[in-house]
Design a protein around this motif. Structure first.
Motif, PDB file in Angstrom:
ATOM      1  N   PRO A 153       0.421  14.426   2.962  1.00  0.00           N
ATOM      2  CA  PRO A 153       1.861  15.120   3.785  1.00  0.00           C
ATOM      3  C   PRO A 153       2.157  13.885   4.426  1.00  0.00           C
ATOM      4  N   CYS A 154       3.448  14.500   4.363  1.00  0.00           N
ATOM      5  CA  CYS A 154       4.853  13.846   4.700  1.00  0.00           C
ATOM      6  C   CYS A 154       4.638  13.559   6.110  1.00  0.00           C
ATOM      7  N   ILE A 155       4.619  12.035   6.474  1.00  0.00           N
ATOM      8  CA  ILE A 155       5.213  12.022   7.671  1.00  0.00           C
ATOM      9  C   ILE A 155       6.319  10.987   8.042  1.00  0.00           C
ATOM     10  N   GLY A 156       6.889  10.928   8.053  1.00  0.00           N
ATOM     11  CA  GLY A 156       8.124  10.190   8.265  1.00  0.00           C
ATOM     12  C   GLY A 156       9.062   9.862   7.049  1.00  0.00           C
ATOM     13  N   GLU A 157       9.890   8.271   7.527  1.00  0.00           N
ATOM     14  CA  GLU A 157      10.085   8.274   5.919  1.00  0.00           C
ATOM     15  C   GLU A 157       9.029   7.282   4.568  1.00  0.00           C
ATOM     16  N   PRO A 158       9.494   7.783   3.672  1.00  0.00           N
ATOM     17  CA  PRO A 158       8.486   7.467   3.132  1.00  0.00           C
ATOM     18  C   PRO A 158       7.803   5.898   3.230  1.00  0.00           C
ATOM     19  N   ASP A 159       8.547   5.034   3.645  1.00  0.00           N
ATOM     20  CA  ASP A 159       8.057   3.711   3.338  1.00  0.00           C
ATOM     21  C   ASP A 159       6.665   3.729   4.218  1.00  0.00           C
ATOM     22  N   ASP A 160       6.370   5.008   5.652  1.00  0.00           N
ATOM     23  CA  ASP A 160       5.804   4.923   6.779  1.00  0.00           C
ATOM     24  C   ASP A 160       4.320   4.940   6.401  1.00  0.00           C
ATOM     25  N   PRO A 203       2.926   3.649   3.473  1.00  0.00           N
ATOM     26  CA  PRO A 203       2.031   2.327   3.071  1.00  0.00           C
ATOM     27  C   PRO A 203       2.320   1.360   3.753  1.00  0.00           C
ATOM     28  N   LEU A 204       2.885   1.482   5.324  1.00  0.00           N
ATOM     29  CA  LEU A 204       2.688  -0.053   6.786  1.00  0.00           C
ATOM     30  C   LEU A 204       1.889   0.657   7.265  1.00  0.00           C
ATOM     31  N   ALA A 205       1.630   1.455   7.700  1.00  0.00           N
ATOM     32  CA  ALA A 205       0.642   2.197   8.112  1.00  0.00           C
ATOM     33  C   ALA A 205      -0.664   1.256   7.515  1.00  0.00           C
ATOM     34  N   LEU A 206      -1.099   2.017   5.902  1.00  0.00           N
ATOM     35  CA  LEU A 206      -1.527   1.469   5.752  1.00  0.00           C
ATOM     36  C   LEU A 206      -2.076   0.314   5.442  1.00  0.00           C
ATOM     37  N   LEU A 207      -0.870  -0.752   4.985  1.00  0.00           N
ATOM     38  CA  LEU A 207      -0.867  -2.028   5.789  1.00  0.00           C
ATOM     39  C   LEU A 207      -1.423  -2.426   6.581  1.00  0.00           C
ATOM     40  N   GLU A 208      -1.298  -2.179   7.372  1.00  0.00           N
ATOM     41  CA  GLU A 208      -1.667  -2.300   8.962  1.00  0.00           C
ATOM     42  C   GLU A 208      -2.988  -2.617   8.679  1.00  0.00           C
ATOM     43  N   ARG A 209      -3.844  -1.599   8.454  1.00  0.00           N
ATOM     44  CA  ARG A 209      -4.948  -1.485   8.310  1.00  0.00           C
ATOM     45  C   ARG A 209      -5.870  -2.552   6.619  1.00  0.00           C
ATOM     46  N   GLY A 210      -4.771  -3.231   6.608  1.00  0.00           N
ATOM     47  CA  GLY A 210      -5.382  -4.050   5.447  1.00  0.00           C
ATOM     48  C   GLY A 210      -5.686  -2.938   3.549  1.00  0.00           C
ATOM     49  N   HIS A 227       0.849   1.372  -2.778  1.00  0.00           N
ATOM     50  CA  HIS A 227       2.249   2.177  -3.428  1.00  0.00           C
ATOM     51  C   HIS A 227       2.777   3.226  -3.311  1.00  0.00           C
ATOM     52  N   PRO A 228       4.352   3.410  -2.888  1.00  0.00           N
ATOM     53  CA  PRO A 228       4.877   4.784  -2.152  1.00  0.00           C
ATOM     54  C   PRO A 228       5.026   4.505  -3.800  1.00  0.00           C
ATOM     55  N   ASP A 230       8.870  11.183  -0.992  1.00  0.00           N
ATOM     56  CA  ASP A 230       7.525  11.783   0.162  1.00  0.00           C
ATOM     57  C   ASP A 230       6.701  11.944  -0.090  1.00  0.00           C
ATOM     58  N   GLY A 231       5.396  12.278  -0.022  1.00  0.00           N
ATOM     59  CA  GLY A 231       4.725  12.893   0.113  1.00  0.00           C
ATOM     60  C   GLY A 231       3.699  12.589  -1.133  1.00  0.00           C
ATOM     61  N   TYR A 232       4.129  11.080  -1.566  1.00  0.00           N
ATOM     62  CA  TYR A 232       2.890  10.840  -2.955  1.00  0.00           C
ATOM     63  C   TYR A 232       2.817   8.837  -2.502  1.00  0.00           C
TER      64      TYR A 232
END
Length: 86
Positions: A26-33, A35-42, A46-47, A56-58
């Motif tokens: 599902p699209c949530i915000g910007e395309p990098d949002d 991947p960045l949210a997941l990066l915060e969780r380790g 890749h977007p 968006d959405g992949y």
């Protein structure tokens, strides 16, 4: 991968070979949002636009990581509230 995301709002695109899997999310915000949210969780993904997919959405997940790492990454992705079906 498909078994783990079953029952979530995530769709696995059937791979045509290679060492990655494309996930439609599902699209949530910007395309990098996401991947960045997941990066915060380790978790590193890749977007989709890195692979000329729509912006968006992949996300693209490597299958070269150890199986436990892939499993943990999928757990983190599926645990995000935006991807749980209600």
């Amino acid at each position: 991968v498909a078994r783990r995301v079953a029952g979530s709002a995530i769709d696995v695109r059937t791979p045509e070979g290679g060492w990655t899997v494309v996930l439609r999310v599902p699209c949530i915000g910007e395309p990098d949002d996401l991947p960045l949210a997941l990066l915060e969780r380790g978790v590193l993904v890749h977007p989709g636009y890195f692979y000329d997919l729509p912006h968006d959405g992949y996300v693209v997940l490597s299958l070269l990581a150890p199986e436990d790492d892939v499993r943990e990454g999928l757990e983190a992705l599926c645990a995000l509230p935006s991807f749980q079906l209600t």
